[in-house]
Design an enzyme around this catalytic site. Structure first.
Site, mmCIF file in Angstrom:
data_model
loop_
_atom_site.group_PDB
_atom_site.id
_atom_site.type_symbol
_atom_site.label_atom_id
_atom_site.label_comp_id
_atom_site.label_asym_id
_atom_site.label_seq_id
_atom_site.Cartn_x
_atom_site.Cartn_y
_atom_site.Cartn_z
ATOM 1 N N TYR A 174 0.654 -0.236 -1.624
ATOM 2 C CA TYR A 174 -0.578 -0.645 -0.944
ATOM 3 C C TYR A 174 -0.707 -2.171 -0.922
ATOM 4 C CZ TYR A 174 -5.667 -0.869 -0.093
ATOM 5 O OH TYR A 174 -6.915 -1.151 0.395
ATOM 6 N N LYS A 178 -0.703 -4.472 2.423
ATOM 7 C CA LYS A 178 -1.848 -5.319 2.748
ATOM 8 C C LYS A 178 -1.445 -6.785 2.863
ATOM 9 C CE LYS A 178 -5.041 -2.216 3.169
ATOM 10 N NZ LYS A 178 -5.536 -1.913 4.532
#
Length: 313
Positions: A174, A178
């Protein structure tokens, strides 16, 4: 009385719930005609059967309030489904003016335990999903600009996370996705500026299905007031960045939550060392760099509560 987004059309991905839903409602409230995209899977890890119900419910909510909206069931990580999403916006509203990328999943695990599929799936939905929709939206705006002989109206608002800024031990996939979204956004901002298009990225803090574990234990209001982590604190910034008022805001990273917006500067050089000769030796690097870190904590990443600026209940 005209509204800031009157006559404009927008796509919001992952808009069936949480942040995406609040953003779609806000854009509609400001006058935009909205395509509400959501794959509708019940699991935040992307598990379960796809369902049009979440997107259709939000689109119906917008229409019930007097706005314009259509629903789109589609997986933005699929290149052709992303193409169909942009084409739907053009067919339904004549053109696309605003793209808000919000769709995502979580498959959290420590780096030493993470499987290849857990890595690939999160990168695919977040980072490739942002690329797919941006690719087709950018092609649409470039084509329109060439046809008109001048700039057109285009706004991209992407969704990153402070997980990429401060680290997140159990989310290497993640955090990497991002961080990639920030790079994608700044590159896109440079490439599309000449066509009249801006691209910005937000790091929102909000209590949603995606973050229910992250914010477990943080205080919620006891007096019935608006939760500091409510998605409704984030959506006004998305509305602003989508508007003509934000024409000069481009390639920016903004943190937003609970009535606060912080504009994040690009990284700065903290220290600089020059070699005494043509190149460094090991000993010289040890003499220069080791003292710099000697009096610093062994791990300078911020604790979660410090990063979030929140108090636990």
């Amino acid at each position: 009385m005209s509204l800031p987004l009157d006559g404009l059309s927008a796509i919001v991905t992952g808009a069936g719930r949480g942040l995406g839903r609040a953003e779609a409602l806000e854009l509609a409230r400001l006058g935009a005609a909205v395509v509400v995209n959501d794959y509708g899977q019940p699991g935040r890890d992307g598990s379960g059967d796809a369902s049009a119900a979440p997107a259709e419910q939000v689109a119906a909510e917008i229409r019930a309030a007097g706005g314009q909206a259509v629903a789109h069931l589609g997986d933005v990580s699929d290149h052709e489904q992303a193409r169909a999403l942009v084409e739907l916006a053009v067919e339904a509203h004549g053109q696309l003016d605003i793209l808000v990328n919000n769709a995502g999943i979580l498959r959290d695990r420590m780096i030493f335990s993470m499987t290849e599929d857990e890595w690939d799936s999160v990168i695919r939905v977040h980072l490739k999903g942002h690329f797919n929709t941006t690719h087709f939206a950018a092609a649409h705006w470039r084509s329109r600009s060439k046809a008109s002989g001048g700039p057109v109206y285009g706004r991209i608002v992407n969704t990153s996370s402070e997980a990429f800024l401060a680290g997140s031990a159990g989310q290497p996939n993640y955090a990497a996705a991002k961080g990639g979204i920030v790079g994608l956004t700044t590159s896109t901002a440079l490439a599309l500026a000449k066509y009249g298009v801006t691209a910005n990225v937000i790091c929102p803090r909000a209590r949603t299905r995606m973050t229910e574990d992250v914010f477990a234990g943080f205080q919620e209001p006891q007096d019935g007031g608006l939760d500091a982590l409510a998605p409704e604190h984030v959506s006004p910034l998305v509305g602003y960045l989508s508007s003509p008022a934000a024409a000069k805001v481009n390639g920016q990273l903004l943190v937003v939550h609970g009535g606060m917006v912080a504009i994040v500067e690009r990284p700065k050089v903290a220290a600089k060392f020059d070699a005494s000769k043509e190149t460094f030796s090991f000993d010289e690097l040890d003499e220069l760099i080791s003292p710099y870190y000697a009096d610093r904590p062994p791990n300078e990443t911020f604790a979660a509560a410090e990063v979030l600026g929140l108090k636990r209940g």
